[in-house]
Design a protein around this motif. Structure first.
Motif, short mmCIF file in Angstrom:
data_model
loop_
_atom_site.label_atom_id
_atom_site.label_comp_id
_atom_site.label_asym_id
_atom_site.label_seq_id
_atom_site.Cartn_x
_atom_site.Cartn_y
_atom_site.Cartn_z
N LEU A 10 21.41 -62.06 -30.54
CA LEU A 10 21.91 -63.42 -30.43
C LEU A 10 22.96 -63.26 -31.91
N GLY A 11 24.05 -63.43 -31.67
CA GLY A 11 24.90 -63.25 -32.78
C GLY A 11 25.45 -61.96 -33.23
N ALA A 12 25.58 -61.05 -32.10
CA ALA A 12 25.98 -59.45 -32.36
C ALA A 12 27.10 -59.30 -32.77
N THR A 13 27.94 -60.13 -33.02
CA THR A 13 29.39 -59.78 -33.64
C THR A 13 29.59 -60.08 -35.17
N GLY A 14 28.33 -60.84 -35.54
CA GLY A 14 28.21 -61.50 -36.99
C GLY A 14 27.89 -60.09 -37.93
N SER A 15 27.61 -60.56 -39.30
CA SER A 15 27.27 -59.30 -40.15
C SER A 15 25.67 -58.87 -39.70
N VAL A 16 24.70 -59.72 -39.70
CA VAL A 16 23.48 -59.21 -39.28
C VAL A 16 23.47 -58.51 -37.81
N GLY A 17 24.27 -59.16 -36.97
CA GLY A 17 24.32 -58.85 -35.54
C GLY A 17 24.86 -57.30 -35.65
N ALA A 39 27.69 -63.65 -28.22
CA ALA A 39 28.36 -63.99 -29.35
C ALA A 39 29.09 -65.28 -29.11
N HIS A 40 29.82 -65.89 -30.01
CA HIS A 40 30.50 -67.26 -29.70
C HIS A 40 31.88 -67.06 -29.24
N ARG A 41 32.90 -66.28 -29.81
CA ARG A 41 34.13 -66.50 -29.65
C ARG A 41 34.61 -65.10 -29.44
N GLN A 42 34.02 -64.15 -30.47
CA GLN A 42 34.91 -62.87 -30.56
C GLN A 42 34.46 -61.88 -29.25
N VAL A 43 35.19 -61.91 -28.04
CA VAL A 43 34.90 -61.29 -27.16
C VAL A 43 35.34 -60.23 -26.94
N VAL A 60 28.46 -64.97 -23.91
CA VAL A 60 29.54 -65.62 -24.70
C VAL A 60 29.32 -67.21 -24.53
N THR A 61 29.03 -67.81 -25.87
CA THR A 61 28.47 -69.08 -25.93
C THR A 61 29.72 -70.43 -25.57
N ASP A 62 30.81 -69.93 -26.08
CA ASP A 62 32.04 -70.73 -26.04
C ASP A 62 32.58 -70.67 -24.60
N LEU A 126 13.97 -62.94 -36.78
CA LEU A 126 14.90 -64.07 -37.21
C LEU A 126 15.54 -63.75 -38.62
N ALA A 127 17.08 -63.89 -38.41
CA ALA A 127 17.56 -63.83 -39.73
C ALA A 127 18.13 -65.14 -39.68
N ASN A 128 18.17 -66.01 -38.73
CA ASN A 128 18.77 -67.46 -38.59
C ASN A 128 18.09 -68.42 -39.28
N LYS A 129 18.04 -68.41 -40.64
CA LYS A 129 17.09 -69.05 -41.32
C LYS A 129 17.30 -70.62 -41.14
N GLU A 130 18.53 -71.03 -40.78
CA GLU A 130 18.74 -72.44 -40.39
C GLU A 130 17.77 -72.92 -39.31
N THR A 131 17.37 -72.19 -38.37
CA THR A 131 16.34 -72.48 -37.44
C THR A 131 15.21 -72.96 -37.69
N VAL A 153 13.91 -61.02 -40.72
CA VAL A 153 14.88 -60.39 -40.97
C VAL A 153 15.44 -60.35 -42.45
N ASP A 154 15.47 -61.65 -42.89
CA ASP A 154 15.83 -62.07 -43.91
C ASP A 154 15.36 -60.75 -45.14
N SER A 155 16.07 -60.34 -46.12
CA SER A 155 15.54 -59.29 -46.85
C SER A 155 14.27 -59.58 -47.71
N ARG A 205 27.27 -58.04 -48.40
CA ARG A 205 28.50 -58.49 -47.65
C ARG A 205 28.00 -59.32 -46.28
N MET A 206 28.24 -60.55 -46.32
CA MET A 206 27.70 -61.29 -45.23
C MET A 206 28.68 -62.25 -44.64
N GLY A 207 28.26 -62.94 -43.76
CA GLY A 207 28.98 -64.10 -43.18
C GLY A 207 29.55 -64.90 -44.14
N PRO A 208 30.45 -66.01 -43.67
CA PRO A 208 31.08 -66.79 -44.86
C PRO A 208 29.93 -68.09 -45.09
N1 LIG Z 1 24.47 -61.46 -43.33
C1 LIG Z 1 23.47 -61.19 -44.13
O1 LIG Z 1 23.33 -60.22 -44.78
C2 LIG Z 1 22.22 -62.13 -43.87
C3 LIG Z 1 21.09 -62.00 -44.64
C4 LIG Z 1 20.06 -62.52 -44.27
C5 LIG Z 1 20.05 -63.65 -43.44
N2 LIG Z 1 21.21 -63.96 -42.74
C6 LIG Z 1 21.40 -64.98 -42.01
O2 LIG Z 1 21.62 -64.72 -40.67
C7 LIG Z 1 22.40 -65.65 -40.06
C8 LIG Z 1 23.71 -64.84 -39.40
O3 LIG Z 1 24.47 -64.45 -40.74
P1 LIG Z 1 25.62 -63.76 -40.55
O4 LIG Z 1 25.99 -63.50 -42.01
O5 LIG Z 1 25.35 -62.53 -39.81
O6 LIG Z 1 26.70 -64.68 -40.05
P2 LIG Z 1 28.23 -64.33 -39.48
O7 LIG Z 1 28.71 -63.03 -39.87
O8 LIG Z 1 29.02 -65.56 -39.68
O9 LIG Z 1 28.06 -64.11 -37.75
C9 LIG Z 1 27.47 -65.21 -37.12
C10 LIG Z 1 27.33 -64.76 -35.42
O10 LIG Z 1 26.98 -66.14 -34.75
C11 LIG Z 1 27.73 -66.28 -33.81
N3 LIG Z 1 27.95 -67.75 -34.03
C12 LIG Z 1 28.53 -68.43 -34.97
N4 LIG Z 1 28.32 -69.83 -34.44
C13 LIG Z 1 27.71 -69.99 -33.21
C14 LIG Z 1 27.66 -70.90 -32.12
N5 LIG Z 1 28.04 -72.21 -32.54
N6 LIG Z 1 27.08 -70.63 -31.04
C15 LIG Z 1 26.41 -69.25 -31.03
N7 LIG Z 1 26.64 -68.46 -31.54
C16 LIG Z 1 27.51 -68.61 -32.89
C17 LIG Z 1 29.11 -65.68 -34.20
O11 LIG Z 1 29.73 -65.14 -33.11
P3 LIG Z 1 31.46 -65.24 -33.28
O12 LIG Z 1 31.53 -63.81 -34.06
O13 LIG Z 1 32.01 -64.76 -31.59
O14 LIG Z 1 31.95 -66.39 -33.71
C18 LIG Z 1 28.56 -64.27 -34.84
O15 LIG Z 1 28.12 -63.30 -34.02
C19 LIG Z 1 22.55 -66.60 -40.98
O16 LIG Z 1 21.53 -67.58 -40.46
C20 LIG Z 1 22.34 -66.27 -42.21
O17 LIG Z 1 21.83 -67.18 -43.22
C21 LIG Z 1 22.40 -63.05 -42.95
#
Ligand SMILES: NC(=O)c1ccc[n+]([C@@H]2O[C@H](COP(=O)([O-])OP(=O)(O)OC[C@H]3O[C@@H](n4cnc5c(N)ncnc54)[C@H](OP(=O)(O)O)[C@@H]3O)[C@@H](O)[C@H]2O)c1
Length: 396
Positions: A10-17, A39-43, A60-62, A126-131, A153-155, A205-208
């Motif tokens: 879940l969230g395959a197009t993001g940094s962790v995904g 993913a959400h929008r990055q089809v 695709v969730t969007d 689980l990386a998605n800590k907000e959950t 999954v959080d380091s 290097r992580m998501g915004p």
């Molecule tokens: N990055 C890290 O190294 C890291 C380390 C530890 C924990 N985390 C945690 O892991 C989670 C992901 O972080 P990230 O840095 O990988 O984020 P990210 O790069 O912004 O990626 C977010 C992913 O979630 C999807 N997404 C965003 N909004 C969504 C929505 N409303 N519904 C469904 N999917 C949605 C995005 O899809 P689109 O690309 O299609 O928009 C993308 O695949 C966060 O909770 C973060 O705190 C991250």
């Protein structure tokens, strides 16, 4: 040879995904097979990844973005699922038993699918800590009921899991924190921080969203709450120490005073793979950690300059739905900061304004309770920001 594991990201197009996709690709189909990617929008990126990894489906969730992909590629393989209902019913619902779900969506949006996966009895990595921040009680109770495992999954939490190993009795969990890009800065200097400055993290290097949270130290606050739920530990047994090199990923102090730490380069491939293989360990290519000539330093957190950590602690200790309110306020504040509508220091003002309201402190047993407080806290946060745009200063 054992059967390959089946995985959904879940969230395959993001940094962790993407990191998880790379790890799975390296492991190969004998070790791991990709069932589905969401993913959400990055089809386009999602489709390319689905083809490359031989996924059974992509989701695709969007709805609009999903329909675009369906019109172009629907009917082929991978199957294209549009919207959460289809993803949960045909994707997560029809995944082979034992499938592991990597929760790498950012923010509150990850809660519902995480709960559905746990209810189905699937393990969630689980990386998605907000959950866990928004609904730790509900999520952990759901996992207990269905017998699914929640694997971090959080380091930092992966480090704690690796140190705890055989669940020996411990005194304290010690989370390390890089201090972010503004370690050592004054409040005066922080007033001038722009989104571009906050998005330049020194080590990761992580998501915004998480990058901004790392700059305010709210990320560490969220991680304290995450550790509380993952390891069932009271807040006064969770310490935080600044470690700018991000080599020691966290530590456990056992009851006899021994401290164990997990060390490694700052590279999310390791915690992702540990979560996939746990409790086994699988080989992973990469440079060995060479500590010769390297200084590892530790210092106290400057909570006066970076109050987000103590705000999160206060919300965690207040319990009930306070952490859900904190999380919602923070998500709104970070989005406004990234849009250029809110100053860096004003983010903590938004969180304070929301935590100043009374929130329920009783048991959190339903998703509806969490969703209602999340919506209300976002409304309070937006109203506070609107007042400030009209002239009232935001920094408390
Ligand atoms: N990055 C890290 O190294 C890291 C380390 C530890 C924990 N985390 C945690 O892991 C989670 C992901 O972080 P990230 O840095 O990988 O984020 P990210 O790069 O912004 O990626 C977010 C992913 O979630 C999807 N997404 C965003 N909004 C969504 C929505 N409303 N519904 C469904 N999917 C949605 C995005 O899809 P689109 O690309 O299609 O928009 C993308 O695949 C966060 O909770 C973060 O705190 C991250």
């Amino acid at each position: 040879m054992s059967q390959p594991i089946s995985v959904i990201i879940l969230g395959a197009t993001g940094s962790v995904g993407r990191t998880a996709a790379d790890v799975l690709s390296e492991l190969g189909p004998d070790k791991a097979r990709v069932d589905g990617l969401v993913a959400h929008r990055q089809v386009d990126a999602l489709w390319a990844l689905g083809r490359k990894l031989g996924a059974r489906w992509v989701g695709v969730t969007d709805p609009e973005a999903g329909r675009r992909l369906f019109d172009r590629e629907g009917g082929g393989r991978p199957a294209v699922l549009v919207g959460w209902e289809a993803i949960v019913a045909q994707g997560i619902g029809e995944a082979p038993p034992g499938t592991k779900v990597v929760g790498a969506i950012t923010g509150f949006a990850g809660l519902w699918p995480t709960l559905r996966a746990l209810e189905r009895g699937l393990d969630v990595l689980l990386a998605n800590k907000e959950t866990l921040v928004a609904a730790g009680e509900l999520v952990t109770a759901t996992a207990r009921r269905s017998g699914s495992r929640l694997v971090p999954v959080d380091s930092e939490h992966s480090a704690l899991l690796q140190c705890l190993g055989l669940a020996q009795p411990f005194r304290r969990l010690i989370l390390t924190c890089s201090g972010g890009p503004f370690r050592g800065w004054s409040r005066k200097a922080l007033e001038r921080v722009t989104p571009a400055m906050a998005l330049a993290h020194p080590n990761w290097r992580m998501g915004p969203k998480i990058t901004v949270d790392s700059a305010t130290l709210m990320n560490k606050g969220l991680e304290v709450i995450e550790a509380h739920w993952l390891f069932g530990v009271p807040y006064d047994q969770i310490a935080v120490v600044i470690h700018p090199q991000s080599i020691v990923h966290s530590m456990v102090e056992f009851v006899d005073g021994a401290v164990m730490a997990q060390l490694g380069w700052p590279d999310m491939r390791l915690p992702v793979q540990v979560a996939l293989s746990w409790p086994e360990r699988w080989p992973l290519e990469g440079p060995s950690l060479d500590l010769v000539g390297r200084q590892l330093t530790f210092e106290a957190v400057d909570e006066g300059t970076f109050p987000a950590l103590s705000l999160a602690r206060q919300a965690g200790e207040a319990g009930g739905l306070y952490p859900a309110a904190l999380n919602a306020a923070n998500e709104e504040a970070v989005a406004a900061f990234l849009d250029g509508r809110l100053g860096f220091l004003a983010m903590e003002g938004v969180v304070r304004a929301v935590l100043d309201r009374p929130w329920p402190t009783g048991p959190v047993e339903t998703l509806e309770q969490v969703v209602a407080v999340d919506a209300e806290a976002r409304a309070v946060a937006r109203a506070a920001m609107a007042r400030w745009e009209a002239g009232t200063p935001p920094v408390g």
